[in-house]
Design a protein around this motif. Structure first.
Motif, PDB file in Angstrom:
ATOM      1  N   TRP A   1       1.963  -2.610  10.819  1.00  0.00           N
ATOM      2  CA  TRP A   1       1.286  -2.651  12.113  1.00  0.00           C
ATOM      3  C   TRP A   1       2.261  -2.182  13.178  1.00  0.00           C
ATOM      4  O   TRP A   1       3.239  -2.864  13.499  1.00  0.00           O
ATOM      5  CB  TRP A   1       0.768  -4.058  12.378  1.00  0.00           C
ATOM      6  N   SER A   2       1.955  -1.002  13.733  1.00  0.00           N
ATOM      7  CA  SER A   2       2.922  -0.332  14.601  1.00  0.00           C
ATOM      8  C   SER A   2       3.124  -1.035  15.938  1.00  0.00           C
ATOM      9  O   SER A   2       4.101  -0.772  16.623  1.00  0.00           O
ATOM     10  CB  SER A   2       2.477   1.120  14.832  1.00  0.00           C
ATOM     11  N   HIS A   3       2.201  -1.939  16.315  1.00  0.00           N
ATOM     12  CA  HIS A   3       2.378  -2.623  17.597  1.00  0.00           C
ATOM     13  C   HIS A   3       3.259  -3.859  17.467  1.00  0.00           C
ATOM     14  O   HIS A   3       3.462  -4.583  18.436  1.00  0.00           O
ATOM     15  CB  HIS A   3       1.013  -3.001  18.177  1.00  0.00           C
ATOM     16  N   MET A   4       3.762  -4.119  16.249  1.00  0.00           N
ATOM     17  CA  MET A   4       4.608  -5.296  16.044  1.00  0.00           C
ATOM     18  C   MET A   4       6.013  -4.859  15.631  1.00  0.00           C
ATOM     19  O   MET A   4       6.205  -3.759  15.114  1.00  0.00           O
ATOM     20  CB  MET A   4       4.040  -6.158  14.903  1.00  0.00           C
TER      21      MET A   4
ATOM     22  N   ARG B   1       6.943  -8.002   3.411  1.00  0.00           N
ATOM     23  CA  ARG B   1       5.748  -8.627   3.974  1.00  0.00           C
ATOM     24  C   ARG B   1       4.873  -9.221   2.866  1.00  0.00           C
ATOM     25  O   ARG B   1       4.269 -10.282   3.031  1.00  0.00           O
ATOM     26  CB  ARG B   1       4.953  -7.590   4.771  1.00  0.00           C
TER      27      ARG B   1
ATOM     28  N   ALA C   1      -2.747 -10.620   4.012  1.00  0.00           N
ATOM     29  CA  ALA C   1      -1.799 -11.621   4.519  1.00  0.00           C
ATOM     30  C   ALA C   1      -2.498 -12.921   4.901  1.00  0.00           C
ATOM     31  O   ALA C   1      -1.844 -13.877   5.301  1.00  0.00           O
ATOM     32  CB  ALA C   1      -1.059 -11.055   5.723  1.00  0.00           C
TER      33      ALA C   1
ATOM     34  N   ALA D   1      -4.265  -4.841   4.760  1.00  0.00           N
ATOM     35  CA  ALA D   1      -2.980  -5.541   4.682  1.00  0.00           C
ATOM     36  C   ALA D   1      -3.053  -6.856   5.449  1.00  0.00           C
ATOM     37  O   ALA D   1      -2.493  -7.870   5.015  1.00  0.00           O
ATOM     38  CB  ALA D   1      -1.868  -4.658   5.246  1.00  0.00           C
TER      39      ALA D   1
ATOM     40  N   SER E   1       0.504   3.780   1.900  1.00  0.00           N
ATOM     41  CA  SER E   1       0.769   4.236   3.276  1.00  0.00           C
ATOM     42  C   SER E   1       1.571   3.208   4.070  1.00  0.00           C
ATOM     43  O   SER E   1       1.581   3.260   5.285  1.00  0.00           O
ATOM     44  CB  SER E   1      -0.558   4.485   3.972  1.00  0.00           C
TER      45      SER E   1
ATOM     46  N   ASN F   1      -6.117   0.643   5.482  1.00  0.00           N
ATOM     47  CA  ASN F   1      -5.025  -0.097   4.841  1.00  0.00           C
ATOM     48  C   ASN F   1      -4.420  -1.137   5.787  1.00  0.00           C
ATOM     49  O   ASN F   1      -4.013  -2.215   5.355  1.00  0.00           O
ATOM     50  CB  ASN F   1      -3.927   0.854   4.367  1.00  0.00           C
ATOM     51  N   ALA F   2      -4.343  -0.798   7.084  1.00  0.00           N
ATOM     52  CA  ALA F   2      -3.779  -1.748   8.056  1.00  0.00           C
ATOM     53  C   ALA F   2      -4.650  -3.007   8.118  1.00  0.00           C
ATOM     54  O   ALA F   2      -4.139  -4.126   8.175  1.00  0.00           O
ATOM     55  CB  ALA F   2      -3.682  -1.104   9.429  1.00  0.00           C
TER      56      ALA F   2
ATOM     57  N   ALA G   1       1.081   0.751   5.558  1.00  0.00           N
ATOM     58  CA  ALA G   1       0.126  -0.080   6.300  1.00  0.00           C
ATOM     59  C   ALA G   1       0.830  -1.126   7.155  1.00  0.00           C
ATOM     60  O   ALA G   1       0.366  -2.262   7.261  1.00  0.00           O
ATOM     61  CB  ALA G   1      -0.867  -0.749   5.338  1.00  0.00           C
TER      62      ALA G   1
ATOM     63  N   PHE H   1       3.665 -12.247  10.084  1.00  0.00           N
ATOM     64  CA  PHE H   1       2.238 -12.349  10.427  1.00  0.00           C
ATOM     65  C   PHE H   1       1.486 -13.372   9.558  1.00  0.00           C
ATOM     66  O   PHE H   1       0.815 -14.266  10.062  1.00  0.00           O
ATOM     67  CB  PHE H   1       1.598 -10.961  10.318  1.00  0.00           C
ATOM     68  N   GLY H   2       1.625 -13.231   8.260  1.00  0.00           N
ATOM     69  CA  GLY H   2       0.907 -14.126   7.340  1.00  0.00           C
ATOM     70  C   GLY H   2       1.373 -15.571   7.474  1.00  0.00           C
ATOM     71  O   GLY H   2       0.575 -16.510   7.361  1.00  0.00           O
TER      72      GLY H   2
ATOM     73  N   PHE I   1       0.825  -1.205   0.000  1.00  0.00           N
ATOM     74  CA  PHE I   1       0.000   0.000   0.000  1.00  0.00           C
ATOM     75  C   PHE I   1       0.864   1.261   0.000  1.00  0.00           C
ATOM     76  O   PHE I   1       2.002   1.246   0.470  1.00  0.00           O
ATOM     77  CB  PHE I   1      -0.903   0.018   1.240  1.00  0.00           C
TER      78      PHE I   1
ATOM     79  N   GLN J   1      -4.202  -2.360  18.756  1.00  0.00           N
ATOM     80  CA  GLN J   1      -4.000  -0.948  18.409  1.00  0.00           C
ATOM     81  C   GLN J   1      -4.979  -0.024  19.135  1.00  0.00           C
ATOM     82  O   GLN J   1      -4.773   1.183  19.148  1.00  0.00           O
ATOM     83  CB  GLN J   1      -4.127  -0.752  16.893  1.00  0.00           C
TER      84      GLN J   1
END
Lengths: 355, 297
Positions: free
Chosen positions: A87-90, A146, B201, B197, A83, B193-194, A85, A98-99, A81, B216
């Motif tokens: 994940w800021s908590h990881m 990713r 996945a 995404a 942006s 988008n998060a 995208a 993740f996948g 994407f 989050q």
């Protein structure tokens, strides 16, 4: 390796057709850039391929298998994407893993694949960092890793470098091109940057109003645009309005000859197809309005006697000043009437190619 | 040398400007700080002082007798436990109702979402006392629900009116709008988008909620819980009108101790204990806000 086929796709939002009837084949390992202005529908096409929008008409086939109704989590596509995208908590590694974790792969295999993917994008040592500790370019690399770690059949990129500065954008697109060639992954890349499309693509598809305006190699797209829109959208183009009378344009500076029906036409001339020399043209005076030095070349903004403006590219050694009268000659001129190309004229060789 | 001398006046000017800004800031903040001191900080210390300082015939002295009385009195403890229980149940119910509602409002693209949002905010504009009487007329004995059931030939409901479930229903209904608004605001931090995404996945909706959305919005949930506990723990109108007479929630208990039992010092002690419990949740709230700001920087 996979082939992507879009068959007569149609999509509308609030009753307005965004994609009218779009068909496209993307070959195994091909990198196709969808290029177009805002609102042309390029992101909608990409999101339909990714499964985030459902087409109202038509079908999407990957390797011949219809995936039109398959949800994104079950599609063999990987999306990057604009942006990022992430994940800021990881951590970076957790983002990439993740996948794989969802697919319940063994931990050792997940670790190996994550390491490989991060190495591929040059971030092998960044696995333990938090995503907000990375720069914009590094974040986008993580997003690419990713998407690639799941080994998708089709890689989808939605203006991935739009938020990055020029230098970083150029470097990342070269890296992306290298990775894409190395993996041979079929890729659909959405951009509104013509330079990005010209630098990256095997084939460029120019969209306008939800329809394909032209699909061709970057070389053909730039040198032989089929419509006035493409001619104006890809690169810089000078358009000069005039009339054709008896097979000759009545423009005083560029009286090109071409076997086309009489009537109004637009002469389309690339700035690099114009040769500028000091002096006065026979039919109409032309003066330098502004000179911009880009280092590799000079770009002259020239105002014609009738008020029209043209841009001409000259070697950096050219000695031109604002206000100076100049003579213009064109080596290649295309003739358009109502969006349609009528002829292409190479004036040096006096050769006319009709289309 | 030239450079150094030329920077002098600029620096002085900059400091002057900074000082000016600092003074303006102090002036702006002084009014709320003064009000805070006058209306909140002073009453708190005054209340604590009144409960621990005894002024009987023998002269002023330190005593914790009201606290000892409160924590050794079965009825007072039953009231405290009831209040804690009602608060916990309300918080759990609010999260269970408002989280799915806010998820729907955040991610739904249909026009129905706007109607649902309007309906979810409606309770905000209904005063508590009106709500209390509306609930009595609906779920109270011989209320609207009973009338419908009777018309259908069904037995009456076991009315929650004057049981702990009465204030629970009222408080949950009353707190839905604010809780939903806070959760929707928290969900605003989770970009489309998060979520896309994560789906890309391979995450199904439940995995997206568990691994992407909930982590989050952890801070938002904490803020919601703190806020809910603060408002429900100190609620008065709904527990007073809808709740049981014995045991009773801390709000009505304090009012009765003050107005009917006329034991001012005991009522203030109950208020201090209530405040102390609320302050713990207040600290959670302040900590999450501070953490949010730190992460934002």
């Amino acid at each position: 390796m996979a082939q992507l086929t879009l068959k007569n796709l149609g999509k509308s939002f609030d009753g307005t057709d965004v994609i009218a009837d779009l068909s496209l084949d993307v070959a195994d390992g091909e990198l196709v850039c969808l290029l177009g202005p805002s609102g042309s529908g390029k992101s909608t096409v990409l999101r339909m391929v990714g499964g985030f929008e459902t087409p109202e008409r038509g079908a999407i086939l990957i390797d011949g298998e219809d995936v039109t109704e398959v949800p994104p989590e079950k599609r063999p596509t990987g999306m990057v994407f604009q942006s990022h995208a992430l994940w800021s908590h990881m951590t970076v590694a957790d983002n990439v893993a993740f996948g794989l974790k969802l697919r319940r792969l063994p931990k050792a295999e997940i670790r190996r694949k994550v390491t490989e993917a991060l190495d591929l994008v040059g971030l092998g040592d960044f696995g333990n960092r938090r995503v907000w500790q990375l720069s914009g370019g590094q974040q986008q690399r993580v997003a690419i890793a990713r998407a690639l770690v799941l080994e998708p059949k089709i890689l989808l990129l939605d203006e991935p470098f739009a938020s990055l500065d020029q230098h970083l954008r150029e470097r990342l697109r070269e890296e992306l091109r290298d990775i894409q060639r190395r993996l041979g992954i079929t890729t659909l890349f959405v951009t509104h940057g013509q330079d990005e499309a010209l630098a990256l693509a095997d084939r460029i598809v120019v969209l306008r109003g939800g329809e394909i305006e032209q699909a061709a190699s970057p070389d053909r797209m730039y040198r032989a645009p089929e419509t006035r829109f493409v001619a104006g959208f890809i690169g810089s183009m000078n358009f000069l309005a005039c009339d054709m009378r008896g097979g000759r344009a009545d423009h005083p500076l560029f009286p090109v000859a071409a076997v086309v029906p009489d009537g109004p036409v637009e002469l389309a001339i690339r700035p690099e197809a114009l040769t500028v020399s000091p002096g006065r043209s026979a039919g109409m005076s032309a003066r330098v309005h502004r000179k911009t030095d880009y280092g590799t070349h000079l770009l002259l903004d020239i105002v014609l006697e009738d008020g029209a403006r043209v841009k001409a590219m000259c070697p950096p050694s050219g000695a031109f000043e604002a206000g100076q009268e100049v003579r213009l000659t064109a080596s290649q001129v295309a003739l358009f009437r109502d969006e349609v190309k009528l002829a292409e004229v190479r004036t040096e060789a006096r050769e006319v190619a009709h289309v | 040398m030239t450079d150094l001398s030329s920077t002098g006046p600029v620096r002085t000017g900059g400091t002057a400007r900074r000082n000016g800004r600092g003074l303006t800031g102090l002036l702006l903040v002084s009014v709320p700080v003064a009000l805070l001191g006058w209306l909140i900080i002073y009453p708190i210390f005054n209340a604590i002082g009144r409960t621990i300082l005894r002024t009987d015939g023998t002269g002023p002295g330190f005593s914790l007798d009201t606290y000892v009385r409160f924590f050794s009195d079965g009825y007072s403890l039953a009231n405290l436990w009831l209040t804690l229980w009602v608060t916990a149940v309300c918080a759990a119910l609010l999260l269970a109702i408002c989280l799915p509602l806010s998820l729907y409002l955040r991610f739904a693209k249909s026009r129905v979402a706007a109607v649902v949002q309007g309906l979810s905010l409606f309770p905000m504009f209904v005063p508590s006392v009106i709500l209390a009487y509306a609930l009595i007329r609906t779920i109270g004995p011989n209320g609207g629900v009973d009338l419908v059931l009777n018309a259908l030939g069904l037995p009456k409901i076991n009315s929650p009116y004057l049981t702990p479930w009465g204030p629970i229903i009222g408080l949950v209904w009353d707190n839905i709008p604010l809780t939903t608004l806070m959760l929707v605001a928290g969900l605003g931090a989770v970009s489309d988008n998060a979520v896309e995404a994560a789906r890309d996945a391979g995450a199904r909706p439940w995995a997206v909620l568990r691994h992407i959305i909930l982590p989050q919005i952890g801070n938002a949930v904490l803020v919601v819980l703190s806020f809910t506990v603060l408002s429900i723990f100190s609620a008065f109108t709904l527990p007073y009108v809808l709740g049981p007479a014995s045991p009773e929630m801390m709000g009505p208990f304090m009012q009765r101790t003050f107005g009917q039992v006329m034991d001012t010092r005991m009522a203030v002690t109950q208020a201090v204990i209530t405040f102390a419990i609320c302050a713990v949740f207040g600290a959670f709230y302040v900590r999450s806000i501070a953490r949010n700001r730190k992460n934002g920087r």
